[in-house]
Design a protein around this motif. Structure first.
Motif, PDB file in Angstrom:
ATOM      1  N   ASP A 181      -3.512  23.974 -11.265  1.00 44.65           N
ATOM      2  CA  ASP A 181      -2.247  23.290 -11.501  1.00 44.65           C
ATOM      3  C   ASP A 181      -2.428  21.783 -11.696  1.00 44.65           C
ATOM      4  OD1 ASP A 181       0.495  23.301 -11.963  1.00 44.65           O
ATOM      5  OD2 ASP A 181       0.965  22.872  -9.850  1.00 44.65           O
ATOM      6  N   VAL A 182      -3.464  21.446 -12.497  1.00 48.21           N
ATOM      7  CA  VAL A 182      -3.683  20.045 -12.854  1.00 48.21           C
ATOM      8  C   VAL A 182      -3.675  19.918 -14.373  1.00 48.21           C
ATOM      9  CG1 VAL A 182      -4.947  19.451 -10.750  1.00 48.21           C
ATOM     10  CG2 VAL A 182      -6.197  20.290 -12.738  1.00 48.21           C
ATOM     11  N   GLU A 183      -3.552  18.680 -14.842  1.00 46.15           N
ATOM     12  CA  GLU A 183      -3.425  18.443 -16.274  1.00 46.15           C
ATOM     13  C   GLU A 183      -4.707  18.789 -17.017  1.00 46.15           C
ATOM     14  OE1 GLU A 183      -2.364  14.865 -19.401  1.00 46.15           O
ATOM     15  OE2 GLU A 183      -1.912  14.596 -17.281  1.00 46.15           O
ATOM     16  N   VAL A 184      -4.532  19.452 -18.151  1.00 46.91           N
ATOM     17  CA  VAL A 184      -5.634  19.788 -19.037  1.00 46.91           C
ATOM     18  C   VAL A 184      -5.507  18.926 -20.291  1.00 46.91           C
ATOM     19  CG1 VAL A 184      -6.721  21.600 -20.421  1.00 46.91           C
ATOM     20  CG2 VAL A 184      -5.644  22.186 -18.236  1.00 46.91           C
ATOM     21  N   THR A 185      -6.610  18.344 -20.700  1.00 47.38           N
ATOM     22  CA  THR A 185      -6.649  17.566 -21.927  1.00 47.38           C
ATOM     23  C   THR A 185      -7.384  18.393 -22.978  1.00 47.38           C
ATOM     24  OG1 THR A 185      -6.768  15.533 -20.657  1.00 47.38           O
ATOM     25  CG2 THR A 185      -7.407  15.401 -22.966  1.00 47.38           C
TER      26      THR A 185
ATOM     27  N   GLU B 248     -10.916  14.529 -14.103  1.00 50.25           N
ATOM     28  CA  GLU B 248     -11.166  13.646 -15.256  1.00 50.25           C
ATOM     29  C   GLU B 248     -12.470  14.013 -15.952  1.00 50.25           C
ATOM     30  OE1 GLU B 248     -11.094   9.806 -13.421  1.00 50.25           O
ATOM     31  OE2 GLU B 248      -8.903   9.787 -13.258  1.00 50.25           O
TER      32      GLU B 248
ATOM     33  N   THR C 103      -9.424  14.175  -8.133  1.00 47.21           N
ATOM     34  CA  THR C 103      -8.991  13.518  -9.372  1.00 47.21           C
ATOM     35  C   THR C 103     -10.180  13.167 -10.262  1.00 47.21           C
ATOM     36  OG1 THR C 103      -7.048  12.639  -8.250  1.00 47.21           O
ATOM     37  CG2 THR C 103      -7.717  11.552 -10.300  1.00 47.21           C
TER      38      THR C 103
ATOM     39  N   ASN D 115     -12.297  17.436 -17.745  1.00 46.97           N
ATOM     40  CA  ASN D 115     -11.600  17.297 -19.025  1.00 46.97           C
ATOM     41  C   ASN D 115     -12.527  16.698 -20.085  1.00 46.97           C
ATOM     42  OD1 ASN D 115      -8.806  18.273 -19.189  1.00 46.97           O
ATOM     43  ND2 ASN D 115      -8.470  16.958 -17.409  1.00 46.97           N
TER      44      ASN D 115
END
Length: 177
Positions: free
Chosen positions: A65-69, A8, A4, A11
């Motif tokens: 498969d994780v969030e992209v900002t 962060e 995680t 990103n």
């Protein structure tokens, strides 16, 4: 799955890469306005390269498969005192990015995130090349500050940073844009 904390920070790094791209566009525009087409072309190419670095990071996060900002970035510096200033700014930027990349590798290592650490290895190598290329260009620009056409001639001969396609580079989101 990447750690995680690494996600962060990666990103955040995407924002730094897009900001670097924008700064290189601003540098290129400055040189274009000064009718220094080789310096302009060099920085336009650098802008694309930095944008692609951001997109490589985006693709890694998508693949994981994780969030992209997708961040907004601050406006780049657009006014320069002379033909040397944009290059000096660029070398500072590349050194800062090198430190950021090294810190990202450190986060991956601390978190035991071996896949992310491996992904970042290419960027470490790339930053050595970027700093060396910009350092060389700054040396030439400082030496020839009062003769900008000689800087253009040097670029025509040397083309620093023009190593062509790197087959070991990570894939960029959107493919070869």
């Amino acid at each position: 799955m990447p750690a995680t904390r690494f996600v962060e920070r990666l990103n955040e790094q995407i924002a730094y890469e897009f900001a670097a791209s924008q700064q290189y566009v601003a540098n290129a525009v400055y040189y274009d306005a000064e009718t220094l087409p080789r310096l302009a072309a060099f920085f336009y190419a650098q802008a694309v390269e930095e944008r692609n670095h951001a997109l490589m990071m985006v693709q890694y996060l998508l693949d994981a498969d994780v969030e992209v900002t997708v961040p907004g970035v601050a406006a780049p510096e657009i006014s320069f005192a002379d033909v040397v200033a944009p290059v000096a700014l660029s070398l500072e930027q590349e050194k800062r990015v090198s430190d950021q990349i090294a810190a990202l590798v450190g986060v991956a290592r601390e978190e035991g995130d071996f896949q992310s650490e491996q992904f970042m290895q290419w960027f470490l190598k790339e930053q050595v090349e970027e700093v060396a290329s910009m350092s060389d260009l700054l040396t030439i620009a400082e030496r020839l500050a009062d003769r900008p056409m000689d800087i253009e001639d040097w670029l025509a001969r040397e083309q620093p940073g023009d190593g062509g396609e790197d087959p070991t580079a990570p894939a960029a989101a959107g493919g070869a844009l």
